[in-house]
Scaffold this motif. Structure first.
Motif, mmCIF file in Angstrom:
data_model
loop_
_atom_site.group_PDB
_atom_site.id
_atom_site.type_symbol
_atom_site.label_atom_id
_atom_site.label_comp_id
_atom_site.label_asym_id
_atom_site.label_seq_id
_atom_site.Cartn_x
_atom_site.Cartn_y
_atom_site.Cartn_z
ATOM 1 N N ASP A 98 0.911 -1.268 -0.149
ATOM 2 C CA ASP A 98 -0.033 0.033 -0.020
ATOM 3 C C ASP A 98 0.979 1.183 0.006
ATOM 4 O O ASP A 98 2.089 1.133 0.167
ATOM 5 N N GLU A 109 1.445 3.642 2.283
ATOM 6 C CA GLU A 109 2.486 3.708 3.434
ATOM 7 C C GLU A 109 3.537 2.703 3.283
ATOM 8 O O GLU A 109 4.569 3.075 3.580
ATOM 9 N N SER A 148 -7.015 -0.473 0.483
ATOM 10 C CA SER A 148 -5.577 -0.296 1.709
ATOM 11 C C SER A 148 -6.084 0.939 2.192
ATOM 12 O O SER A 148 -6.733 1.713 1.943
ATOM 13 N N PRO A 149 -5.305 1.208 3.321
ATOM 14 C CA PRO A 149 -4.194 0.589 3.807
ATOM 15 C C PRO A 149 -4.475 -0.619 4.507
ATOM 16 O O PRO A 149 -5.631 -0.910 4.896
ATOM 17 N N TYR A 150 -3.443 -1.652 4.583
ATOM 18 C CA TYR A 150 -3.609 -2.713 5.270
ATOM 19 C C TYR A 150 -3.439 -2.696 6.814
ATOM 20 O O TYR A 150 -2.682 -2.158 7.427
ATOM 21 N N PRO A 151 -4.539 -3.292 7.518
ATOM 22 C CA PRO A 151 -4.292 -3.223 9.078
ATOM 23 C C PRO A 151 -3.240 -4.368 9.418
ATOM 24 O O PRO A 151 -2.886 -5.142 8.785
ATOM 25 N N SER A 192 -4.864 -0.019 12.487
ATOM 26 C CA SER A 192 -5.534 -0.098 10.938
ATOM 27 C C SER A 192 -4.746 0.229 9.961
ATOM 28 O O SER A 192 -5.031 0.244 8.757
ATOM 29 N N SER A 193 -3.528 0.732 9.872
ATOM 30 C CA SER A 193 -2.495 1.000 9.102
ATOM 31 C C SER A 193 -1.096 0.809 9.439
ATOM 32 O O SER A 193 -0.831 1.126 10.680
ATOM 33 N N ARG A 204 1.087 3.456 9.181
ATOM 34 C CA ARG A 204 1.070 4.682 9.906
ATOM 35 C C ARG A 204 0.822 4.821 11.333
ATOM 36 O O ARG A 204 1.626 5.138 12.218
ATOM 37 N N GLU A 205 -0.366 3.983 11.588
ATOM 38 C CA GLU A 205 -0.741 4.246 12.888
ATOM 39 C C GLU A 205 0.008 3.266 13.662
ATOM 40 O O GLU A 205 0.428 3.575 14.901
#
Length: 152
Positions: A37, A39, A110-113, A131-132, A134-135
């Motif tokens: 994805d 990110e 996406s983004p993929y969890p 959830s992503s 980045r998170e």
């Protein structure tokens, strides 16, 4: 924090690896059969893996290089068959002791969890931890050198 700010923090205070090339990313995507994805692509163009807080062998968070990413069921159960876990879960972060943060690439869009890939509970007890990507990075970097989801 934005992804760019998180990547700058990794470069400033952690242990990034040299970046992946676009060709290496294309080779990876052809090998695994799914696309990074946005990110993850940005991360791997910045750093083809990284250790957060401590270098190996003491790193609690070791973000795998493209060459190290494998199906979770192979990494955790040693076999690539449906009885060993879903085909769409892939290792992304080695959190030591045969445990991983997993990427669920079945999720579209996406983004993929990311999931907790605790080997004792795999695959039945793999809960969502971000959830992503980045998170995940933000929570890991602001949580200090501890596995943030274990205290939730």
């Amino acid at each position: 924090m934005t992804l760019d700010e998180l990547l700058a923090e990794i470069s400033r205070a952690h242990h990034p690896h040299p970046p992946a090339t676009r060709a290496a990313i294309a080779d990876f995507e052809a090998r695994v059969g799914w696309k990074l994805d946005d990110e993850l692509r940005a991360f791997y163009l910045h750093s083809n893996g990284a250790e957060l807080f401590e270098p190996l062998p003491d790193a609690r968070y070791s973000i795998l290089s493209l060459a190290e990413i494998r199906r979770a069921r192979v990494a955790i159960r040693g076999r690539d068959e449906d009885s060993a876990g879903p085909p769409d879960w892939w290792t992304l972060v080695d959190v030591q002791d045969s445990d991983y943060a997993l990427l669920d690439v079945a999720s579209v869009p996406s983004p993929y969890p990311l999931l907790d890939g605790w080997h004792e509970g795999y695959p039945q007890r793999c809960r969502r931890i971000a959830s992503s990507f980045r998170e995940f990075l933000e929570r890991a970097l602001t949580g200090g050198d501890r596995i943030y989801w274990l205290n939730e």
